[in-house]
Scaffold this motif. Structure first.
Motif, PDB file in Angstrom:
ATOM      1  N   GLU A 150       0.807  -1.317   0.031  1.00  0.00           N
ATOM      2  CA  GLU A 150       0.157   0.057  -0.011  1.00  0.00           C
ATOM      3  C   GLU A 150       0.757   1.279   0.066  1.00  0.00           C
ATOM      4  O   GLU A 150       0.624   2.303  -0.735  1.00  0.00           O
ATOM      5  CB  GLU A 150      -0.861  -0.066   1.255  1.00  0.00           C
ATOM      6  CG  GLU A 150      -2.049  -1.209   0.955  1.00  0.00           C
ATOM      7  CD  GLU A 150      -2.848  -1.452   2.178  1.00  0.00           C
ATOM      8  OE1 GLU A 150      -2.791  -0.785   3.139  1.00  0.00           O
ATOM      9  OE2 GLU A 150      -3.743  -2.337   2.132  1.00  0.00           O
ATOM     10  N   ARG A 151       1.961   1.091   0.749  1.00  0.00           N
ATOM     11  CA  ARG A 151       2.820   2.325   0.659  1.00  0.00           C
ATOM     12  C   ARG A 151       3.302   2.613  -0.655  1.00  0.00           C
ATOM     13  O   ARG A 151       3.772   3.890  -1.128  1.00  0.00           O
ATOM     14  CB  ARG A 151       4.030   2.227   1.696  1.00  0.00           C
ATOM     15  CG  ARG A 151       3.559   2.549   3.155  1.00  0.00           C
ATOM     16  CD  ARG A 151       4.818   2.782   4.187  1.00  0.00           C
ATOM     17  NE  ARG A 151       5.512   1.422   4.234  1.00  0.00           N
ATOM     18  CZ  ARG A 151       5.132   0.464   5.262  1.00  0.00           C
ATOM     19  NH1 ARG A 151       4.221   0.447   5.957  1.00  0.00           N
ATOM     20  NH2 ARG A 151       5.925  -0.547   5.313  1.00  0.00           N
ATOM     21  N   LEU A 152       3.504   1.506  -1.229  1.00  0.00           N
ATOM     22  CA  LEU A 152       4.167   1.678  -2.681  1.00  0.00           C
ATOM     23  C   LEU A 152       3.047   2.067  -3.742  1.00  0.00           C
ATOM     24  O   LEU A 152       3.445   2.247  -4.936  1.00  0.00           O
ATOM     25  CB  LEU A 152       4.681   0.445  -3.137  1.00  0.00           C
ATOM     26  CG  LEU A 152       6.116  -0.065  -2.519  1.00  0.00           C
ATOM     27  CD1 LEU A 152       6.403  -1.398  -2.800  1.00  0.00           C
ATOM     28  CD2 LEU A 152       7.102   0.869  -2.835  1.00  0.00           C
ATOM     29  N   GLY A 153       1.892   2.411  -3.376  1.00  0.00           N
ATOM     30  CA  GLY A 153       0.810   2.684  -4.234  1.00  0.00           C
ATOM     31  C   GLY A 153       0.164   1.629  -5.016  1.00  0.00           C
ATOM     32  O   GLY A 153      -0.518   1.920  -5.732  1.00  0.00           O
ATOM     33  N   MET A 154       0.295   0.371  -4.339  1.00  0.00           N
ATOM     34  CA  MET A 154      -0.281  -0.813  -5.040  1.00  0.00           C
ATOM     35  C   MET A 154      -1.517  -0.952  -4.536  1.00  0.00           C
ATOM     36  O   MET A 154      -1.820  -0.484  -3.287  1.00  0.00           O
ATOM     37  CB  MET A 154       0.350  -1.966  -4.871  1.00  0.00           C
ATOM     38  CG  MET A 154       1.862  -2.050  -5.182  1.00  0.00           C
ATOM     39  SD  MET A 154       2.856  -3.490  -5.123  1.00  0.00           S
ATOM     40  CE  MET A 154       2.513  -4.239  -6.768  1.00  0.00           C
ATOM     41  N   VAL A 155      -2.567  -1.444  -5.454  1.00  0.00           N
ATOM     42  CA  VAL A 155      -3.933  -1.514  -4.974  1.00  0.00           C
ATOM     43  C   VAL A 155      -4.560  -2.936  -4.898  1.00  0.00           C
ATOM     44  O   VAL A 155      -4.167  -3.829  -5.820  1.00  0.00           O
ATOM     45  CB  VAL A 155      -4.933  -0.774  -5.891  1.00  0.00           C
ATOM     46  CG1 VAL A 155      -6.569  -0.702  -5.354  1.00  0.00           C
ATOM     47  CG2 VAL A 155      -4.413   0.832  -5.740  1.00  0.00           C
ATOM     48  N   ARG A 156      -5.305  -3.351  -4.078  1.00  0.00           N
ATOM     49  CA  ARG A 156      -5.759  -4.788  -3.833  1.00  0.00           C
ATOM     50  C   ARG A 156      -7.204  -4.784  -4.445  1.00  0.00           C
ATOM     51  O   ARG A 156      -7.985  -3.807  -4.127  1.00  0.00           O
ATOM     52  CB  ARG A 156      -5.925  -5.339  -2.518  1.00  0.00           C
ATOM     53  CG  ARG A 156      -6.836  -6.537  -2.204  1.00  0.00           C
ATOM     54  CD  ARG A 156      -6.573  -6.980  -1.012  1.00  0.00           C
ATOM     55  NE  ARG A 156      -7.625  -8.001  -0.694  1.00  0.00           N
ATOM     56  CZ  ARG A 156      -8.593  -8.162   0.304  1.00  0.00           C
ATOM     57  NH1 ARG A 156      -8.648  -7.017   1.012  1.00  0.00           N
ATOM     58  NH2 ARG A 156      -9.063  -9.099   0.353  1.00  0.00           N
ATOM     59  N   ASP A 157      -7.446  -5.475  -5.402  1.00  0.00           N
ATOM     60  CA  ASP A 157      -8.950  -5.862  -5.724  1.00  0.00           C
ATOM     61  C   ASP A 157      -9.223  -7.311  -5.148  1.00  0.00           C
ATOM     62  O   ASP A 157      -8.692  -8.088  -5.511  1.00  0.00           O
ATOM     63  CB  ASP A 157      -9.293  -5.871  -7.429  1.00  0.00           C
ATOM     64  CG  ASP A 157     -10.731  -6.215  -7.648  1.00  0.00           C
ATOM     65  OD1 ASP A 157     -11.246  -6.426  -7.000  1.00  0.00           O
ATOM     66  OD2 ASP A 157     -10.622  -5.919  -9.082  1.00  0.00           O
ATOM     67  N   PRO A 158     -10.487  -7.302  -4.230  1.00  0.00           N
ATOM     68  CA  PRO A 158     -10.788  -8.421  -3.565  1.00  0.00           C
ATOM     69  C   PRO A 158     -11.113  -9.356  -4.528  1.00  0.00           C
ATOM     70  O   PRO A 158     -11.279 -10.557  -4.220  1.00  0.00           O
ATOM     71  CB  PRO A 158     -12.108  -7.889  -2.545  1.00  0.00           C
ATOM     72  CG  PRO A 158     -11.760  -6.646  -2.275  1.00  0.00           C
ATOM     73  CD  PRO A 158     -11.061  -5.877  -3.700  1.00  0.00           C
ATOM     74  N   ALA A 159     -11.503  -8.973  -6.159  1.00  0.00           N
ATOM     75  CA  ALA A 159     -11.881 -10.202  -6.783  1.00  0.00           C
ATOM     76  C   ALA A 159     -10.578 -10.720  -6.890  1.00  0.00           C
ATOM     77  O   ALA A 159     -10.805 -12.011  -7.912  1.00  0.00           O
ATOM     78  CB  ALA A 159     -12.544  -9.385  -8.301  1.00  0.00           C
ATOM     79  N   ASP A 160      -9.318 -10.330  -6.751  1.00  0.00           N
ATOM     80  CA  ASP A 160      -8.278 -11.016  -7.362  1.00  0.00           C
ATOM     81  C   ASP A 160      -7.667 -12.186  -6.180  1.00  0.00           C
ATOM     82  O   ASP A 160      -6.673 -12.765  -6.393  1.00  0.00           O
ATOM     83  CB  ASP A 160      -7.258 -10.308  -7.508  1.00  0.00           C
ATOM     84  CG  ASP A 160      -7.029  -9.537  -8.767  1.00  0.00           C
ATOM     85  OD1 ASP A 160      -7.785 -10.064  -9.885  1.00  0.00           O
ATOM     86  OD2 ASP A 160      -6.426  -8.163  -9.038  1.00  0.00           O
ATOM     87  N   ASP A 161      -8.454 -12.123  -4.970  1.00  0.00           N
ATOM     88  CA  ASP A 161      -7.976 -13.009  -3.838  1.00  0.00           C
ATOM     89  C   ASP A 161      -8.120 -14.434  -4.503  1.00  0.00           C
ATOM     90  O   ASP A 161      -8.895 -14.742  -5.201  1.00  0.00           O
ATOM     91  CB  ASP A 161      -9.045 -12.803  -2.867  1.00  0.00           C
ATOM     92  CG  ASP A 161      -8.713 -11.310  -2.266  1.00  0.00           C
ATOM     93  OD1 ASP A 161      -7.913 -10.719  -2.424  1.00  0.00           O
ATOM     94  OD2 ASP A 161      -9.475 -11.237  -0.977  1.00  0.00           O
ATOM     95  N   TYR A 162      -7.142 -15.086  -3.902  1.00  0.00           N
ATOM     96  CA  TYR A 162      -7.156 -16.490  -4.471  1.00  0.00           C
ATOM     97  C   TYR A 162      -6.832 -17.483  -3.416  1.00  0.00           C
ATOM     98  O   TYR A 162      -6.617 -17.107  -2.212  1.00  0.00           O
ATOM     99  CB  TYR A 162      -5.870 -16.445  -5.452  1.00  0.00           C
ATOM    100  CG  TYR A 162      -4.677 -15.994  -4.802  1.00  0.00           C
ATOM    101  CD1 TYR A 162      -3.799 -17.170  -4.565  1.00  0.00           C
ATOM    102  CD2 TYR A 162      -4.111 -14.865  -4.925  1.00  0.00           C
ATOM    103  CE1 TYR A 162      -2.473 -16.865  -4.011  1.00  0.00           C
ATOM    104  CE2 TYR A 162      -2.908 -14.610  -4.658  1.00  0.00           C
ATOM    105  CZ  TYR A 162      -2.099 -15.414  -4.116  1.00  0.00           C
ATOM    106  OH  TYR A 162      -0.853 -15.024  -3.641  1.00  0.00           O
ATOM    107  N   THR A 163      -6.830 -18.705  -3.665  1.00  0.00           N
ATOM    108  CA  THR A 163      -6.441 -19.950  -2.682  1.00  0.00           C
ATOM    109  C   THR A 163      -5.235 -20.514  -3.734  1.00  0.00           C
ATOM    110  O   THR A 163      -5.192 -20.933  -4.896  1.00  0.00           O
ATOM    111  CB  THR A 163      -7.487 -20.845  -2.758  1.00  0.00           C
ATOM    112  OG1 THR A 163      -8.541 -20.319  -2.109  1.00  0.00           O
ATOM    113  CG2 THR A 163      -7.109 -21.975  -2.028  1.00  0.00           C
ATOM    114  N   ASP A 164      -4.299 -20.515  -2.878  1.00  0.00           N
ATOM    115  CA  ASP A 164      -2.894 -20.934  -3.464  1.00  0.00           C
ATOM    116  C   ASP A 164      -2.973 -22.633  -3.969  1.00  0.00           C
ATOM    117  O   ASP A 164      -2.704 -23.194  -2.527  1.00  0.00           O
ATOM    118  CB  ASP A 164      -1.699 -20.692  -2.792  1.00  0.00           C
ATOM    119  CG  ASP A 164      -0.247 -20.635  -3.551  1.00  0.00           C
ATOM    120  OD1 ASP A 164      -0.353 -21.543  -4.501  1.00  0.00           O
ATOM    121  OD2 ASP A 164       0.557 -20.061  -3.409  1.00  0.00           O
ATOM    122  N   PRO A 165      -3.024 -23.167  -4.724  1.00  0.00           N
ATOM    123  CA  PRO A 165      -2.899 -24.658  -4.917  1.00  0.00           C
ATOM    124  C   PRO A 165      -1.849 -25.089  -4.543  1.00  0.00           C
ATOM    125  O   PRO A 165      -1.854 -26.404  -4.356  1.00  0.00           O
ATOM    126  CB  PRO A 165      -3.411 -24.825  -6.368  1.00  0.00           C
ATOM    127  CG  PRO A 165      -2.903 -23.505  -7.032  1.00  0.00           C
ATOM    128  CD  PRO A 165      -3.101 -22.586  -6.140  1.00  0.00           C
TER     129      PRO A 165
END
Length: 182
Positions: A150-165
């Protein structure tokens, strides 16, 4: 493990991101043996696993022109950890692209080094590599890395949340993706 001239060096106000050296193997292994450093990564690594990771980092630079740099404090030359890029291959997760990341020894936490290294990596990725978007991935519970993103200006879209297989059942399996565009 000799220095390779094919690995570009990045300089910041306090840090040098550089090729891996033989002298980095012991502090890197100590870092990877620290359960707190590896809390969101599936647990400590053996010395052999740690050394093998450096071989993979060097191979990635040779193959792609980017990868994970060793991070050193410019003032005293102390090894702090790593920062750089990895490839999220198509089909491995619900998205693909180039991922930026960092991992620092505990003594380097809380000094802004991860943010400083991350900024240098993003600049390199956009200006030198010509990337149009860069991802950052972590476990949902890794609040420290998420704060850096977040300090780097990156943005999370909850639609991108994932389960790592690739991760066994448990809390480390829930991942979040942050993005930033050039």
């Amino acid at each position: 493990m000799a220095a390779t001239s094919s690995v570009p060096r990045l300089h910041t106000a306090r840090l040098l991101l550089r090729e891996w050296r033989e002298s980095d193997l012991a502090p890197w292994a100590a870092m990877n043996a620290d359960p707190e450093v590896r809390r969101h990564l599936g647990g400590p690594l053996t010395r052999e696993e740690s050394d093998a990771s450096v071989a993979r980092f060097r191979a990635a630079f040779a193959a792609r022109g980017y990868g994970w740099w060793a991070v050193e404090e410019q003032a005293g030359g102390a090894f702090l950890g790593f920062a750089g890029f990895d490839l999220v291959e198509e089909g491995s997760l619900p998205f693909h692209g180039v991922e930026v990341g960092w991992r620092l020894a505990r003594h380097a936490w809380g000094h802004g080094y991860a943010t400083e290294a991350g900024r240098a990596c993003l600049d390199f990725g956009f200006t030198t590599l010509g990337l149009t978007e860069i991802l950052a991935l972590t476990t949902a519970a890794n609040t420290r890395s998420r704060a850096v993103m977040e300090r780097l200006g990156m943005v999370r879209d909850p639609a991108d949340d994932y389960t790592d297989p690739t991760v066994p059942e448990g809390p480390l399996r829930a991942g979040v993706c942050y993005r930033i565009r050039a």
